[in-house]
Design a protein around this motif. Structure first.
Motif, PDB file in Angstrom:
ATOM      1  N   UNK A  70       0.817  -1.212   0.000  1.00  0.00           N
ATOM      2  CA  UNK A  70       0.000   0.000   0.000  1.00  0.00           C
ATOM      3  C   UNK A  70       0.850   1.260   0.000  1.00  0.00           C
ATOM      4  N   UNK A  71       1.889   1.298   0.848  1.00  0.00           N
ATOM      5  CA  UNK A  71       2.766   2.470   0.886  1.00  0.00           C
ATOM      6  C   UNK A  71       3.537   2.640  -0.417  1.00  0.00           C
ATOM      7  N   UNK A  72       3.947   1.534  -1.001  1.00  0.00           N
ATOM      8  CA  UNK A  72       4.656   1.600  -2.272  1.00  0.00           C
ATOM      9  C   UNK A  72       3.786   2.258  -3.337  1.00  0.00           C
ATOM     10  N   UNK A  73       2.512   1.887  -3.351  1.00  0.00           N
ATOM     11  CA  UNK A  73       1.587   2.456  -4.328  1.00  0.00           C
ATOM     12  C   UNK A  73       1.331   3.938  -4.058  1.00  0.00           C
ATOM     13  N   UNK A  74       1.075   4.281  -2.801  1.00  0.00           N
ATOM     14  CA  UNK A  74       0.713   5.658  -2.458  1.00  0.00           C
ATOM     15  C   UNK A  74       1.884   6.620  -2.619  1.00  0.00           C
ATOM     16  N   UNK A  75       3.074   6.195  -2.199  1.00  0.00           N
ATOM     17  CA  UNK A  75       4.238   7.063  -2.350  1.00  0.00           C
ATOM     18  C   UNK A  75       4.648   7.214  -3.814  1.00  0.00           C
ATOM     19  N   UNK A  76       4.155   6.296  -4.648  1.00  0.00           N
ATOM     20  CA  UNK A  76       4.476   6.382  -6.067  1.00  0.00           C
ATOM     21  C   UNK A  76       3.882   7.597  -6.755  1.00  0.00           C
ATOM     22  N   UNK A  77       2.918   8.258  -6.117  1.00  0.00           N
ATOM     23  CA  UNK A  77       2.342   9.460  -6.711  1.00  0.00           C
ATOM     24  C   UNK A  77       3.281  10.664  -6.594  1.00  0.00           C
ATOM     25  N   UNK A 115     -11.716  -2.754   1.099  1.00  0.00           N
ATOM     26  CA  UNK A 115     -11.641  -1.389   0.572  1.00  0.00           C
ATOM     27  C   UNK A 115     -11.687  -0.359   1.692  1.00  0.00           C
ATOM     28  N   UNK A 116     -12.421  -0.679   2.766  1.00  0.00           N
ATOM     29  CA  UNK A 116     -12.541   0.256   3.889  1.00  0.00           C
ATOM     30  C   UNK A 116     -11.282   0.247   4.750  1.00  0.00           C
ATOM     31  N   UNK A 117     -10.677  -0.927   4.950  1.00  0.00           N
ATOM     32  CA  UNK A 117      -9.592  -1.072   5.915  1.00  0.00           C
ATOM     33  C   UNK A 117      -8.208  -0.820   5.345  1.00  0.00           C
ATOM     34  N   UNK A 118      -8.032  -1.006   4.053  1.00  0.00           N
ATOM     35  CA  UNK A 118      -6.692  -0.911   3.483  1.00  0.00           C
ATOM     36  C   UNK A 118      -6.494   0.421   2.782  1.00  0.00           C
ATOM     37  N   UNK A 119      -5.226   0.745   2.473  1.00  0.00           N
ATOM     38  CA  UNK A 119      -4.980   1.922   1.645  1.00  0.00           C
ATOM     39  C   UNK A 119      -5.740   1.805   0.318  1.00  0.00           C
ATOM     40  N   UNK A 120      -6.068   2.939  -0.296  1.00  0.00           N
ATOM     41  CA  UNK A 120      -6.940   2.910  -1.482  1.00  0.00           C
ATOM     42  C   UNK A 120      -6.225   2.462  -2.747  1.00  0.00           C
ATOM     43  N   UNK A 121      -5.775   1.217  -2.766  1.00  0.00           N
ATOM     44  CA  UNK A 121      -5.228   0.668  -3.999  1.00  0.00           C
ATOM     45  C   UNK A 121      -5.709  -0.767  -4.141  1.00  0.00           C
ATOM     46  N   UNK A 122      -5.808  -1.222  -5.363  1.00  0.00           N
ATOM     47  CA  UNK A 122      -6.392  -2.529  -5.665  1.00  0.00           C
ATOM     48  C   UNK A 122      -5.569  -3.658  -5.055  1.00  0.00           C
ATOM     49  N   UNK A 123      -4.236  -3.548  -5.086  1.00  0.00           N
ATOM     50  CA  UNK A 123      -3.387  -4.621  -4.595  1.00  0.00           C
ATOM     51  C   UNK A 123      -3.601  -4.873  -3.108  1.00  0.00           C
ATOM     52  N   UNK A 124      -3.621  -3.806  -2.307  1.00  0.00           N
ATOM     53  CA  UNK A 124      -3.821  -3.970  -0.860  1.00  0.00           C
ATOM     54  C   UNK A 124      -5.193  -4.565  -0.559  1.00  0.00           C
ATOM     55  N   UNK A 125      -6.211  -4.115  -1.289  1.00  0.00           N
ATOM     56  CA  UNK A 125      -7.556  -4.653  -1.093  1.00  0.00           C
ATOM     57  C   UNK A 125      -7.597  -6.143  -1.423  1.00  0.00           C
ATOM     58  N   UNK A 126      -6.927  -6.519  -2.499  1.00  0.00           N
ATOM     59  CA  UNK A 126      -6.885  -7.924  -2.898  1.00  0.00           C
ATOM     60  C   UNK A 126      -6.137  -8.759  -1.859  1.00  0.00           C
ATOM     61  N   UNK A 127      -5.042  -8.201  -1.314  1.00  0.00           N
ATOM     62  CA  UNK A 127      -4.225  -8.928  -0.344  1.00  0.00           C
ATOM     63  C   UNK A 127      -4.959  -9.187   0.967  1.00  0.00           C
ATOM     64  N   UNK A 128      -5.950  -8.364   1.307  1.00  0.00           N
ATOM     65  CA  UNK A 128      -6.753  -8.621   2.503  1.00  0.00           C
ATOM     66  C   UNK A 128      -7.980  -9.461   2.165  1.00  0.00           C
ATOM     67  N   UNK A 129      -8.590  -9.219   1.017  1.00  0.00           N
ATOM     68  CA  UNK A 129      -9.821  -9.924   0.664  1.00  0.00           C
ATOM     69  C   UNK A 129      -9.590 -11.429   0.514  1.00  0.00           C
TER      70      UNK A 129
END
Length: 258
Positions: free
Chosen positions: A143-150, A219-233
């Motif tokens: 999640x941090x990798x995705x968010x910091x990528x912006x 989607x509610x608990x993880x950072x707003x990226x698809x990978x993190x959501x998939x990794x928890x789901x």
């Protein structure tokens, strides 16, 4: 119904239940306080551990300066450490908290069901720790990798993150508790099965809907990226499958005894 299956404790009045609840909450609070006092002397080490996923993602993004957290006023870091020690104390007190929860509901259980006390405390603590570890080791780095990528270089200026330590502690602590809580799904299903609220047939019928629910929770608990959501789901869905097996095994054993 056999004598062994009868509830041991006599019925409690409403006010006795309230007094019992107050007593259990006080014990949970005392355990959290003791854990918090111990965590205060380890606060720098705990913060350094919690910053690990963020630090790794920061370095992978190739920022010029080393990973940094900031505080906006003189008391900012102190307040962040207070929050950190309170939350750390609660996490350290999880075995006591789970035991107190069990002790509160135990009077409503049959004698043979009360034997699950130690397994309940052990498994609940293990699942909570597994959820928190999964978040730290898998979901947060992605999640941090995705968010910091912006962040990065634009034609006329640079965009670089300025992360406040208080915001980071609150975010990471809330996320750890959330990941730990969702990993308690098999325990929740086990109690619902004991209470006769659900069985494996109900869970099988609800499976297709739970897949959608799992992704909504993610989607509610993880950072707003698809990978993190998939990794928890995905683990959440697998835990639901484990819960189905638990409910099936319990109902089968119950039917054989009857």
């Amino acid at each position: 119904m056999s004598q062994e299956e009868q509830i041991d404790d006599p019925g409690m009045t409403f006010w006795e239940h309230l007094e019992e609840l107050r007593s259990r909450l006080l014990k949970m609070g005392a355990a959290t306080l003791c854990g918090g006092v111990g965590a205060w002397f380890l606060k720098e080490r705990i913060l350094n551990w919690l910053v690990g996923p963020f630090s790794t993602a920061w370095q992978q993004q190739g920022f010029k300066q080393k990973p940094q957290l900031h505080f906006p006023n003189p008391a900012g870091l102190f307040i962040a450490y207070i929050k950190l020690t309170v939350i750390s104390g609660m996490l350290m007190a999880m075995p006591v908290i789970f035991y107190q929860l069990w002790a509160f509901i135990a009077p409503g259980l049959y004698a043979k069901e009360k034997r699950f006390a130690l397994p309940f405390v052990f498994i609940s603590t293990l699942l909570f720790a597994a959820g928190a570890y999964f978040g730290m080791a898998v979901a947060f780095p992605a999640g941090f990798q995705y968010l910091l990528g912006f962040a990065g270089h634009l034609p006329d200026f640079d965009i670089e993150p300025t992360i406040m330590v208080d915001d980071y502690v609150e975010f990471i602590a809330r996320s750890l508790i959330a990941f730990g809580a969702v990993f308690e799904l098999p325990v929740v299903v086990f109690f619902l099965t004991i209470a006769g609220v659900v069985n494996h047939t109900h869970l099988l019928k609800f499976f297709r809907y739970f897949v959608v629910v799992a992704f909504i929770i993610s989607a509610v608990l993880t950072p707003p990226d698809i990978l993190s959501q998939f990794l928890l789901a995905v683990p959440l869905i697998l835990l639901y499958c484990v819960s189905i097996v638990i409910a099936w095994a319990f109902n089968r054993k119950k039917a054989s005894v009857a």
